[in-house]
Design a protein around this motif. Structure first.
Motif, PDB file in Angstrom:
ATOM      1  N   ALA A  12       0.828  -1.215   0.000  1.00 46.18           N
ATOM      2  CA  ALA A  12       0.000   0.000   0.000  1.00 46.18           C
ATOM      3  C   ALA A  12       0.858   1.259   0.000  1.00 46.18           C
ATOM      4  O   ALA A  12       0.413   2.322  -0.417  1.00 46.18           O
ATOM      5  N   LEU A  13       2.096   1.125   0.448  1.00 55.00           N
ATOM      6  CA  LEU A  13       3.011   2.273   0.453  1.00 55.00           C
ATOM      7  C   LEU A  13       3.942   2.272  -0.755  1.00 55.00           C
ATOM      8  O   LEU A  13       4.851   3.105  -0.847  1.00 55.00           O
ATOM      9  N   GLY A  14       3.743   1.326  -1.641  1.00 54.84           N
ATOM     10  CA  GLY A  14       4.599   1.257  -2.838  1.00 54.84           C
ATOM     11  C   GLY A  14       5.995   0.748  -2.550  1.00 54.84           C
ATOM     12  O   GLY A  14       6.927   0.964  -3.326  1.00 54.84           O
ATOM     13  N   ILE A  15       6.151   0.066  -1.419  1.00 56.71           N
ATOM     14  CA  ILE A  15       7.461  -0.524  -1.082  1.00 56.71           C
ATOM     15  C   ILE A  15       7.513  -1.919  -1.689  1.00 56.71           C
ATOM     16  O   ILE A  15       6.533  -2.666  -1.618  1.00 56.71           O
ATOM     17  N   LEU A  16       8.650  -2.266  -2.279  1.00 58.60           N
ATOM     18  CA  LEU A  16       8.763  -3.592  -2.891  1.00 58.60           C
ATOM     19  C   LEU A  16       9.290  -4.584  -1.854  1.00 58.60           C
ATOM     20  O   LEU A  16      10.428  -4.460  -1.394  1.00 58.60           O
ATOM     21  N   PRO A  17       8.468  -5.565  -1.475  1.00 56.47           N
ATOM     22  CA  PRO A  17       8.974  -6.546  -0.513  1.00 56.47           C
ATOM     23  C   PRO A  17       9.795  -7.639  -1.196  1.00 56.47           C
ATOM     24  O   PRO A  17       9.409  -8.143  -2.254  1.00 56.47           O
ATOM     25  N   VAL A  18      10.900  -7.965  -0.589  1.00 58.08           N
ATOM     26  CA  VAL A  18      11.758  -9.034  -1.098  1.00 58.08           C
ATOM     27  C   VAL A  18      11.934 -10.027   0.042  1.00 58.08           C
ATOM     28  O   VAL A  18      12.082  -9.631   1.195  1.00 58.08           O
ATOM     29  N   TYR A  19      11.903 -11.318  -0.298  1.00 58.17           N
ATOM     30  CA  TYR A  19      11.862 -12.361   0.731  1.00 58.17           C
ATOM     31  C   TYR A  19      13.148 -13.191   0.755  1.00 58.17           C
ATOM     32  O   TYR A  19      13.325 -14.067  -0.090  1.00 58.17           O
ATOM     33  N   PRO A  20      14.011 -12.953   1.722  1.00 57.78           N
ATOM     34  CA  PRO A  20      15.213 -13.799   1.830  1.00 57.78           C
ATOM     35  C   PRO A  20      14.895 -15.283   1.976  1.00 57.78           C
ATOM     36  O   PRO A  20      15.674 -16.126   1.533  1.00 57.78           O
ATOM     37  N   GLU A  21      13.745 -15.617   2.572  1.00 56.25           N
ATOM     38  CA  GLU A  21      13.399 -17.040   2.693  1.00 56.25           C
ATOM     39  C   GLU A  21      13.159 -17.649   1.313  1.00 56.25           C
ATOM     40  O   GLU A  21      13.619 -18.748   1.019  1.00 56.25           O
ATOM     41  N   ASN A  22      12.435 -16.909   0.469  1.00 55.80           N
ATOM     42  CA  ASN A  22      12.203 -17.402  -0.885  1.00 55.80           C
ATOM     43  C   ASN A  22      13.525 -17.491  -1.655  1.00 55.80           C
ATOM     44  O   ASN A  22      13.787 -18.457  -2.377  1.00 55.80           O
ATOM     45  N   PHE A  23      14.363 -16.487  -1.439  1.00 56.96           N
ATOM     46  CA  PHE A  23      15.679 -16.470  -2.093  1.00 56.96           C
ATOM     47  C   PHE A  23      16.473 -17.722  -1.696  1.00 56.96           C
ATOM     48  O   PHE A  23      17.100 -18.372  -2.537  1.00 56.96           O
ATOM     49  N   ALA A  24      16.420 -18.069  -0.406  1.00 60.12           N
ATOM     50  CA  ALA A  24      17.154 -19.247   0.071  1.00 60.12           C
ATOM     51  C   ALA A  24      16.562 -20.523  -0.518  1.00 60.12           C
ATOM     52  O   ALA A  24      17.290 -21.466  -0.857  1.00 60.12           O
ATOM     53  N   ALA A  25      15.232 -20.538  -0.655  1.00 58.83           N
ATOM     54  CA  ALA A  25      14.586 -21.718  -1.243  1.00 58.83           C
ATOM     55  C   ALA A  25      15.012 -21.866  -2.711  1.00 58.83           C
ATOM     56  O   ALA A  25      15.283 -22.976  -3.182  1.00 58.83           O
ATOM     57  N   VAL A  26      15.095 -20.737  -3.425  1.00 56.75           N
ATOM     58  CA  VAL A  26      15.544 -20.783  -4.833  1.00 56.75           C
ATOM     59  C   VAL A  26      16.984 -21.289  -4.884  1.00 56.75           C
ATOM     60  O   VAL A  26      17.334 -22.150  -5.697  1.00 56.75           O
ATOM     61  N   ALA A  27      17.812 -20.781  -3.970  1.00 56.39           N
ATOM     62  CA  ALA A  27      19.221 -21.231  -3.934  1.00 56.39           C
ATOM     63  C   ALA A  27      19.289 -22.728  -3.671  1.00 56.39           C
ATOM     64  O   ALA A  27      20.084 -23.448  -4.292  1.00 56.39           O
ATOM     65  N   ALA A  28      18.450 -23.211  -2.758  1.00 55.34           N
ATOM     66  CA  ALA A  28      18.468 -24.636  -2.425  1.00 55.34           C
ATOM     67  C   ALA A  28      18.011 -25.469  -3.610  1.00 55.34           C
ATOM     68  O   ALA A  28      18.615 -26.507  -3.924  1.00 55.34           O
ATOM     69  N   SER A  29      16.960 -25.007  -4.294  1.00 58.42           N
ATOM     70  CA  SER A  29      16.446 -25.802  -5.417  1.00 58.42           C
ATOM     71  C   SER A  29      17.462 -25.848  -6.564  1.00 58.42           C
ATOM     72  O   SER A  29      17.443 -26.762  -7.366  1.00 58.42           O
ATOM     73  N   ARG A  30      18.337 -24.847  -6.602  1.00 54.18           N
ATOM     74  CA  ARG A  30      19.385 -24.863  -7.643  1.00 54.18           C
ATOM     75  C   ARG A  30      20.701 -25.412  -7.106  1.00 54.18           C
ATOM     76  O   ARG A  30      21.760 -25.216  -7.696  1.00 54.18           O
ATOM     77  N   HIS A  31      20.642 -26.033  -5.950  1.00 56.09           N
ATOM     78  CA  HIS A  31      21.795 -26.700  -5.314  1.00 56.09           C
ATOM     79  C   HIS A  31      22.967 -25.748  -5.071  1.00 56.09           C
ATOM     80  O   HIS A  31      24.128 -26.106  -5.209  1.00 56.09           O
ATOM     81  N   LEU A  32      22.618 -24.530  -4.676  1.00 53.03           N
ATOM     82  CA  LEU A  32      23.657 -23.546  -4.368  1.00 53.03           C
ATOM     83  C   LEU A  32      23.706 -23.220  -2.869  1.00 53.03           C
ATOM     84  O   LEU A  32      24.582 -22.485  -2.413  1.00 53.03           O
ATOM     85  N   ALA A  33      22.750 -23.743  -2.131  1.00 51.98           N
ATOM     86  CA  ALA A  33      22.625 -23.320  -0.730  1.00 51.98           C
ATOM     87  C   ALA A  33      23.781 -23.816   0.142  1.00 51.98           C
ATOM     88  O   ALA A  33      24.240 -23.093   1.030  1.00 51.98           O
ATOM     89  N   VAL A  34      24.255 -25.021  -0.121  1.00 53.83           N
ATOM     90  CA  VAL A  34      25.306 -25.576   0.749  1.00 53.83           C
ATOM     91  C   VAL A  34      26.546 -24.679   0.710  1.00 53.83           C
ATOM     92  O   VAL A  34      27.126 -24.343   1.752  1.00 53.83           O
ATOM     93  N   GLU A  35      26.905 -24.265  -0.479  1.00 50.37           N
ATOM     94  CA  GLU A  35      28.085 -23.400  -0.644  1.00 50.37           C
ATOM     95  C   GLU A  35      27.896 -22.089   0.146  1.00 50.37           C
ATOM     96  O   GLU A  35      28.817 -21.600   0.802  1.00 50.37           O
ATOM     97  N   LEU A  36      26.701 -21.555   0.080  1.00 50.20           N
ATOM     98  CA  LEU A  36      26.427 -20.298   0.786  1.00 50.20           C
ATOM     99  C   LEU A  36      26.383 -20.511   2.289  1.00 50.20           C
ATOM    100  O   LEU A  36      26.862 -19.678   3.065  1.00 50.20           O
ATOM    101  N   CYS A  37      25.816 -21.647   2.706  1.00 50.28           N
ATOM    102  CA  CYS A  37      25.814 -21.988   4.142  1.00 50.28           C
ATOM    103  C   CYS A  37      27.259 -22.077   4.647  1.00 50.28           C
ATOM    104  O   CYS A  37      27.580 -21.591   5.739  1.00 50.28           O
TER     105      CYS A  37
END
Lengths: 412, 356
Positions: free
Chosen positions: A46-71
């Motif tokens: 409602a304020l025109g702020i763009l929400p970004v979700y680190p949880e979703n980002f982490a899920a995308v990283a995991a599904s692309r098998h990149l999460a372990v390296e980042l962990c």
């Protein structure tokens, strides 16, 4: 087998568009907030702020098998491997600048917004982010709903929502109008109604939507809830699913077992779900995907939007007591006509996982429905063994078979 | 100073067999329990290998939380009239939930504390939770908990905390006294603290220990054997319990419950409620005041609140030339040989030796 949903094809484009918007936000002078998945995001939209979700980002990283390296990068900086793997993935990405978005990390936030209704961990995680980027953080505290939501809890959250609005306005120089918030709540309500309609369609036998589709289609519900794009997508999804039901088409060929999934997906191991599908096991519901159908804003809520936000967001699945969680699960098992429950015991997510053993026990006691507890992790593949998981799944399906054969004999 | 009496109390001897309320976490306003004419008994799980809690909680629950459930399921705390869980972390919340479902005979109260501790809204909300707790205690005690009784209880608990702070004890003897006092009759504990001091700080490298809950003060023995002199602590079972501000005068405040809530929210920072920078400031102050040469973190495995703060705290200490070591507790203990070697090596980097 009917296979994956056709609407899935649009998901990738939506995901790309969402993150492209995030990367272009600064150039477009649109503020970016990193938010938790349980945050009342309607306020930000409602304020025109763009929400970004680190949880979703982490899920995308995991599904692309990149999460372990980042962990591992986070662990090298001193963060314990016992901490939430979403947090480690996000922190590792923040520290290295690496990530699954064409190799990049999330765009830097202008502000941070964390809600405690999914766990206490996100507050500590967001504090790390705030220190790293030196940006302001607002913590929205939702007291745990033990037995019932009290008036003073609602009052406390409502007052914080007022503080949150003042904070967001001060940080962005934008003004929230009642009309803008009401419009976002209406869009959320529309999305939730469509999402719940899709979930109800899964009562059909064969079930028209499997867990793979449910988990991936959660993306617009989580990240775009409160937008027109989300509603448009879900309307298309709903049509397709209803069509499948009308035609008697199932997501799994020869549906033999109807299962419920509890907890977050194992994003790096969708092969396990494919394996289950190949064995005739269809997922007719997931407590995780259903959780996004709980924000039901009716027309009456528009008279007191902050009170409604306080009430709805306080009672999400991870913020209610075990007794109420059990009630929801029993309702789901019965309503979806499930034969068994697969509990993903996710070592990263304590709020979701601790409590599963009593839930499994009660489901067995009260409905005589068996369950399987599978140890894994949503993003950290090091805490998971596909071979062991398949062996346990095989044994579980045998239990379901033997019960079915037993009951056939008994009734025959 | 009656160290033996404190140790005995911690070992479970002399604990009242009725009229006692068990509690977890130092955010419990023990003053309200005292005002109800009941004895507050802080619960420290006995440690040891996993027990019946395994059936209800996965292995990745914090061992302190699992230990509490084990003790409850074994019936070791059946003598309590009730148990209080303040909301501080997700693992203890899970224990409270399992407890409520499977031990319904044990009266349980969940103080739904705010996660934020600053601001008027949090203060008022906490005051209402404390008020709810007061009413529950009235039900358990079978009588009203009035303002005068709260005032007297605050003064008694305040005297005890002052006596602990001024005892001159440090390290293990201090933790024995502080933890012992939290399970004993408070007047008896106060009398013990008035006895002449028997213990001083042992020789060795001056260390501050930091962390959360411990099952037992005995765990500090491993550090002492390696050559450390524990001169102070930042633990919720020790100095964070003791340092509750807001001593009241002769006249009770107009709203004692709200006043008490304010004092608890303003206490020394705990990672479950405060950002890490506030904890770093508090740690650095203590290190300077006690002339500590290093900090040893004693952390419960799987404790997320502490684990998130750890890298920042260690970096902040290092930037001020204060070395630190992190040790992980499992089932209330530290692995013996390995801990000794690590602590000895750590002390050597500080210069070691028998310095005071």
């Amino acid at each position: 087998m009917t296979g994956r949903l056709k609407t899935d094809g649009r998901l990738k484009a939506m995901l790309v568009a969402h993150y492209r918007d995030a990367f272009l936000a600064r150039r477009r002078r649109r503020p970016v907030a990193w938010v938790t998945s349980g945050a009342p995001v309607e306020l930000l939209h409602a304020l025109g702020i763009l929400p970004v979700y680190p949880e979703n980002f982490a899920a995308v990283a995991a599904s692309r098998h990149l999460a372990v390296e980042l962990c591992e990068a986070a662990e090298a900086a001193g963060y314990s491997p016992d901490l939430c793997s979403y947090a480690r993935t996000s922190i590792g990405s923040m520290l290295t600048g690496q990530g699954p978005l064409k190799g990049k990390a999330l765009p830097e936030p202008d502000l941070l917004f964390a809600a405690s209704n999914i766990c206490g961990v996100v507050v500590k995680w967001w504090e790390v982010v705030a220190r790293h980027y030196r940006v302001p953080l607002f913590i929205l505290d939702f007291p745990f709903v033990s037995e019932r939501l009290t008036a003073h809890q609602v009052d406390y959250v409502r007052r914080q929502l007022e503080e949150a609005i003042a904070f967001l306005q001060a940080q962005t120089g934008r003004q929230l109008t009642r009309g803008a918030l009401a419009a976002r709540l209406r869009l959320s309500a529309e999305a939730v109604a469509l999402w719940n309609q899709v979930q109800l369609c899964r009562r059909a036998a064969p079930c028209p939507v499997g867990a793979l589709d449910a988990f991936t289609n959660l993306f617009p519900m989580v990240t775009l809830r409160g937008t027109r794009a989300c509603v448009d997508y879900l309307r298309r999804l709903c049509r397709e699913v209803e069509g499948r039901v009308a035609r008697g088409e199932g997501a799994v060929q020869g549906e033999r077992y109807r299962l419920i999934w509890d907890n977050i997906a194992i994003w790096h191991a969708f092969g396990l779900i494919r394996y289950l599908h190949s064995r005739g096991a269809s997922f007719v519901g997931e407590t995780y995907t259903w959780a996004w159908g709980e924000y039901e804003f009716g027309p009456e809520d528009l008279h007191d939007p902050l009170g409604s936000l306080a009430t709805q967001y306080s009672q999400v699945i991870l913020n209610i007591d075990l007794g109420r969680r059990l009630e929801r699960l029993l309702h789901m098992v019965k309503g979806q006509r499930a034969d068994g429950v697969l509990f993903h015991s996710c070592r990263s997510c304590k709020t979701y996982s601790l409590g599963q053993l009593p839930l499994a026990r009660e489901i067995g006691n009260r409905l005589a429905v068996p369950s399987l507890l599978l140890e894994a992790d949503m993003a950290d593949a090091r805490a998971y063994s596909e071979g062991q998981a398949r062996t346990r799944v095989d044994a579980f399906l045998e239990v379901l078979d033997s019960r079915r054969n037993g009951s056939c004999r008994a009734s025959g | 100073m009656g160290q033996d009496a404190f140790r005995q109390a911690l070992a479970g001897n002399g604990v009242p067999r009725g009229g006692a309320i068990g509690y977890l976490c130092s955010y419990t306003p023990e003053e309200l329990i005292l005002a109800a004419g009941l004895q507050p008994v802080r619960l420290f799980p006995p440690g040891g290998p996993p027990g019946p809690a395994d059936t209800y909680l996965q292995s990745f629950a914090c061992p302190f939380a699992r230990g509490c459930l084990d003790a409850a399921l074994r019936g070791e705390w059946d003598w309590l009239a009730g148990v209080v869980f303040p909301y501080t972390c997700d693992s203890l919340r899970a224990v409270a939930e399992v407890w409520r479902m499977y031990l319904p005979a044990r009266s349980l109260f969940f103080i739904n504390l705010p996660l934020r501790v600053e601001g008027e809204a949090a203060q008022e909300y906490a005051a209402r939770e404390f008020e709810r707790f007061r009413r529950w205690l009235e039900g358990v005690a079978g009588g009203p908990v009035v303002a005068d009784a709260i005032h007297s209880a605050v003064r008694l608990a305040g005297s005890l905390r002052e006596a602990l702070a001024g005892s001159g004890l440090a390290g293990r003897p201090f933790l024995e006294a502080a933890m012992g006092a939290q399970v004993m009759d408070r007047l008896a504990a106060l009398e013990l603290l008035a006895l002449p001091d028997e213990a001083g700080v042992a020789g060795g490298t001056r260390i501050l220990v930091a962390g959360g809950a411990l099952e037992t003060p005995v765990v500090l023995r491993e550090l002492e054997l390696a050559g450390a002199a524990v001169v102070g602590d930042d633990l919720c079972v020790g100095s964070r319990y003791v340092a509750l501000g807001g001593a009241w005068g002769d006249v009770p405040p107009p709203n004692p419950v709200a006043e008490l809530a304010r004092a608890y929210l303003a206490r020394l920072p705990c990672p479950a409620k405060h950002p890490a920078w506030r904890r770093l400031d508090a740690l650095l102050e203590q290190v300077a005041a006690l002339r500590a040469e290093g900090v040893v973190f004693l952390l419960q495995k799987f404790c997320e609140s502490h684990a998130f703060d750890l890298p920042y705290l260690r970096a902040g200490l290092a930037a001020r030339q204060v070395p630190s070591l992190a040790l992980e507790l499992e089932q209330g203990t530290l692995p013996r040989g390995q801990t000794r070697t690590r602590v000895e090596a750590f002390l050597e980097t500080l210069g070691g030796g028998d310095r005071r």
